[in-house]
Design an enzyme around this catalytic site. Structure first.
Site, PDB file in Angstrom:
ATOM      1  N   GLU A  21      10.795  -7.716  -3.531  1.00 24.11           N
ATOM      2  CA  GLU A  21       9.614  -6.776  -3.582  1.00 24.11           C
ATOM      3  C   GLU A  21       9.188  -6.522  -4.632  1.00 24.11           C
ATOM      4  O   GLU A  21       9.582  -6.467  -5.882  1.00 24.11           O
ATOM      5  CB  GLU A  21      10.106  -5.467  -2.853  1.00 24.11           C
ATOM      6  CG  GLU A  21       9.684  -4.341  -2.540  1.00 24.11           C
ATOM      7  CD  GLU A  21       8.299  -4.356  -1.352  1.00 24.11           C
ATOM      8  OE1 GLU A  21       7.695  -5.313  -1.620  1.00 24.11           O
ATOM      9  OE2 GLU A  21       8.505  -3.512  -0.617  1.00 24.11           O
ATOM     10  N   ASP A  22       7.692  -6.103  -4.621  1.00 30.17           N
ATOM     11  CA  ASP A  22       6.823  -6.125  -5.709  1.00 30.17           C
ATOM     12  C   ASP A  22       7.469  -4.615  -6.383  1.00 30.17           C
ATOM     13  O   ASP A  22       7.720  -4.550  -7.689  1.00 30.17           O
ATOM     14  CB  ASP A  22       5.345  -6.206  -5.522  1.00 30.17           C
ATOM     15  CG  ASP A  22       4.996  -5.104  -4.392  1.00 30.17           C
ATOM     16  OD1 ASP A  22       5.695  -4.385  -3.876  1.00 30.17           O
ATOM     17  OD2 ASP A  22       3.797  -5.179  -4.315  1.00 30.17           O
ATOM     18  N   LYS A  39       2.013  -8.769   0.911  1.00 28.75           N
ATOM     19  CA  LYS A  39       1.443  -9.821   0.028  1.00 28.75           C
ATOM     20  C   LYS A  39       1.973  -9.623  -1.441  1.00 28.75           C
ATOM     21  O   LYS A  39       1.932 -10.470  -2.163  1.00 28.75           O
ATOM     22  CB  LYS A  39       0.184  -9.800  -0.070  1.00 28.75           C
ATOM     23  CG  LYS A  39      -0.555 -10.048   1.581  1.00 28.75           C
ATOM     24  CD  LYS A  39      -2.018  -9.971   1.346  1.00 28.75           C
ATOM     25  CE  LYS A  39      -2.757 -10.050   2.981  1.00 28.75           C
ATOM     26  NZ  LYS A  39      -3.896  -9.653   2.823  1.00 28.75           N
ATOM     27  N   GLY A  40       2.450  -8.428  -1.714  1.00 31.74           N
ATOM     28  CA  GLY A  40       2.482  -7.935  -3.047  1.00 31.74           C
ATOM     29  C   GLY A  40       3.362  -8.704  -3.946  1.00 31.74           C
ATOM     30  O   GLY A  40       3.393  -9.059  -5.106  1.00 31.74           O
ATOM     31  N   ASP A  85       8.720   2.193  -4.146  1.00 33.09           N
ATOM     32  CA  ASP A  85       8.330   3.742  -4.332  1.00 33.09           C
ATOM     33  C   ASP A  85       9.234   4.605  -3.702  1.00 33.09           C
ATOM     34  O   ASP A  85      10.320   5.145  -4.260  1.00 33.09           O
ATOM     35  CB  ASP A  85       6.790   3.326  -3.798  1.00 33.09           C
ATOM     36  CG  ASP A  85       6.059   4.707  -4.185  1.00 33.09           C
ATOM     37  OD1 ASP A  85       6.511   5.466  -5.019  1.00 33.09           O
ATOM     38  OD2 ASP A  85       5.098   4.993  -3.542  1.00 33.09           O
ATOM     39  N   PHE A 140      -0.125   4.745 -10.551  1.00 34.75           N
ATOM     40  CA  PHE A 140      -0.409   3.507  -9.581  1.00 34.75           C
ATOM     41  C   PHE A 140      -1.006   2.394 -10.189  1.00 34.75           C
ATOM     42  O   PHE A 140      -1.915   2.593 -11.152  1.00 34.75           O
ATOM     43  CB  PHE A 140      -1.816   3.965  -8.400  1.00 34.75           C
ATOM     44  CG  PHE A 140      -1.904   3.244  -7.264  1.00 34.75           C
ATOM     45  CD1 PHE A 140      -1.039   3.438  -6.343  1.00 34.75           C
ATOM     46  CD2 PHE A 140      -2.582   2.219  -7.364  1.00 34.75           C
ATOM     47  CE1 PHE A 140      -0.875   2.671  -5.126  1.00 34.75           C
ATOM     48  CE2 PHE A 140      -2.730   1.142  -6.267  1.00 34.75           C
ATOM     49  CZ  PHE A 140      -1.891   1.488  -5.139  1.00 34.75           C
ATOM     50  N   VAL A 141      -0.084   1.392  -9.846  1.00 32.13           N
ATOM     51  CA  VAL A 141      -0.399   0.093 -10.747  1.00 32.13           C
ATOM     52  C   VAL A 141      -0.870  -1.012  -9.679  1.00 32.13           C
ATOM     53  O   VAL A 141      -0.657  -1.033  -8.576  1.00 32.13           O
ATOM     54  CB  VAL A 141       1.148  -0.479 -11.208  1.00 32.13           C
ATOM     55  CG1 VAL A 141       1.541   0.525 -12.354  1.00 32.13           C
ATOM     56  CG2 VAL A 141       1.923  -0.519 -10.231  1.00 32.13           C
ATOM     57  N   ARG A 144      -5.225  -8.302  -7.208  1.00 33.46           N
ATOM     58  CA  ARG A 144      -3.670  -8.782  -7.316  1.00 33.46           C
ATOM     59  C   ARG A 144      -3.753  -9.916  -8.129  1.00 33.46           C
ATOM     60  O   ARG A 144      -2.664 -10.188  -8.637  1.00 33.46           O
ATOM     61  CB  ARG A 144      -3.712  -9.431  -5.584  1.00 33.46           C
ATOM     62  CG  ARG A 144      -3.223  -8.391  -4.651  1.00 33.46           C
ATOM     63  CD  ARG A 144      -2.729  -9.250  -3.285  1.00 33.46           C
ATOM     64  NE  ARG A 144      -3.260  -8.494  -2.375  1.00 33.46           N
ATOM     65  CZ  ARG A 144      -2.183  -7.461  -1.786  1.00 33.46           C
ATOM     66  NH1 ARG A 144      -0.982  -7.328  -2.555  1.00 33.46           N
ATOM     67  NH2 ARG A 144      -2.161  -6.912  -0.728  1.00 33.46           N
ATOM     68  N   ASP A 155      -2.127  -4.561  -5.444  1.00 29.83           N
ATOM     69  CA  ASP A 155      -3.268  -4.176  -4.898  1.00 29.83           C
ATOM     70  C   ASP A 155      -3.709  -2.795  -4.943  1.00 29.83           C
ATOM     71  O   ASP A 155      -2.850  -1.909  -4.778  1.00 29.83           O
ATOM     72  CB  ASP A 155      -3.578  -4.744  -3.768  1.00 29.83           C
ATOM     73  CG  ASP A 155      -3.147  -4.372  -2.541  1.00 29.83           C
ATOM     74  OD1 ASP A 155      -1.914  -3.883  -2.638  1.00 29.83           O
ATOM     75  OD2 ASP A 155      -3.753  -3.776  -1.678  1.00 29.83           O
TER      76      ASP A 155
HETATM   77  P1  IMP Z   1       7.859   2.565  -0.219  1.00 28.48           P
HETATM   78  O1  IMP Z   1       7.795   2.387   1.083  1.00 28.48           O
HETATM   79  O2  IMP Z   1       7.122   3.989  -0.485  1.00 28.48           O
HETATM   80  O3  IMP Z   1       8.738   2.193  -1.098  1.00 28.48           O
HETATM   81  O4  IMP Z   1       6.373   1.486  -0.561  1.00 28.48           O
HETATM   82  C1  IMP Z   1       6.745   0.285  -1.184  1.00 28.48           C
HETATM   83  C2  IMP Z   1       5.208  -0.404  -1.139  1.00 28.48           C
HETATM   84  O5  IMP Z   1       4.093   0.489  -1.419  1.00 28.48           O
HETATM   85  C3  IMP Z   1       5.077  -1.445  -2.204  1.00 28.48           C
HETATM   86  O6  IMP Z   1       5.753  -2.657  -1.672  1.00 28.48           O
HETATM   87  C4  IMP Z   1       3.628  -1.515  -2.404  1.00 28.48           C
HETATM   88  O7  IMP Z   1       3.000  -2.079  -1.308  1.00 28.48           O
HETATM   89  C5  IMP Z   1       3.239  -0.068  -2.362  1.00 28.48           C
HETATM   90  N1  IMP Z   1       3.126   0.871  -3.462  1.00 28.48           N
HETATM   91  C6  IMP Z   1       3.789   1.580  -3.962  1.00 28.48           C
HETATM   92  N2  IMP Z   1       3.378   2.039  -5.158  1.00 28.48           N
HETATM   93  C7  IMP Z   1       2.456   1.114  -5.503  1.00 28.48           C
HETATM   94  C8  IMP Z   1       1.434   1.013  -6.587  1.00 28.48           C
HETATM   95  O8  IMP Z   1       1.688   1.764  -7.619  1.00 28.48           O
HETATM   96  N3  IMP Z   1       0.647  -0.162  -6.597  1.00 28.48           N
HETATM   97  C9  IMP Z   1       0.419  -0.901  -5.514  1.00 28.48           C
HETATM   98  N4  IMP Z   1       1.323  -0.702  -4.344  1.00 28.48           N
HETATM   99  C10 IMP Z   1       2.180   0.234  -4.378  1.00 28.48           C
END
Ligand code: IMP
Length: 181
Positions: free
Chosen positions: A102-103, A46-47, A106, A155-156, A168, A162
């Site tokens: 994508e929000d 949902k981000g 990471d 962590f944001v 959110r 969220d």
């Molecule tokens: P990845 O697969 O590790 O790149 O994860 C990406 C997803 O993790 C993002 O789309 C977010 O939903 C979540 N995520 C990673 N870091 C944060 C953060 O700092 N705040 C909120 N959601 C996060």
């Protein structure tokens, strides 16, 4: 909205004005790259929903949008890399100019999975737009084509992002301190 006690512990990383300016610049770049063409934005729920809504309204090219929902196993610090699809796109990707929205990038594991999946559907072009990029946390070597801000490993929340489904709706992007996690 958070209680005043919680709000006082949230540190604003990017204000709503900074976000709006950056999203406009990203939209201008996309409009230039796809001048005279059509785009399909695919938001990762949902981000990315708020970011997609703002980005899509700023581009000057023909655009449609769709959403996908995925869940990754593991937790923030030890992502397993296994991703489960909860909702697939409704539209066909074949021959289209697709931008995954994508929000935050990471570890890159989620986007790595999505990129492979989408490429298997033969889009004409596949690009990635990420509002935030925690480049220092990357495990899977995924690069976004359009990046809002590169951020450190914090962590944001806010602007769609969220913690346990909360925050959110904060208009600014804030750092959630460890004591609130
Ligand atoms: P990845 O697969 O590790 O790149 O994860 C990406 C997803 O993790 C993002 O789309 C977010 O939903 C979540 N995520 C990673 N870091 C944060 C953060 O700092 N705040 C909120 N959601 C996060």
């Amino acid at each position: 909205m958070p209680t005043p006690a919680v709000a006082s512990q949230l540190k604003v990383l990017f204000t709503r004005e900074q976000i709006a300016n950056r999203v406009t610049a990203m939209a201008d770049e996309i409009s230039r790259d796809f001048a005279g063409e059509s785009i399909l934005f695919v938001g990762v729920l949902k981000g990315a929903s708020i970011f997609l809504g703002d980005l899509a309204r700023q581009v000057s090219v023909d655009a449609t949008f769709d959403f996908i929902s995925v869940a990754s196993y593991g937790n923030r610090t030890s992502s397993s890399g296994e991703v489960r699809m909860n909702k697939d796109v409704d539209s066909s990707l074949a021959g289209r100019n697709v931008i995954i929205v994508e929000d935050i990038l990471d570890t890159g594991l989620t986007m790595g999975f999505l990129r492979k999946l989408f490429l298997a559907h033969s889009p004409r072009v596949l690009k990635i737009a990420a509002l935030l990029d925690k480049a220092c946390r990357r495990i899977e070597p995924v690069k976004a084509d359009y990046v809002g801000f590169v951020i450190p490993d914090e962590f944001v929340v806010g602007y769609g992002m969220d913690y346990g489904e909360r925050y959110r709706n904060l208009p600014d992007i804030c750092v959630l301190p460890p004591e609130l996690q």
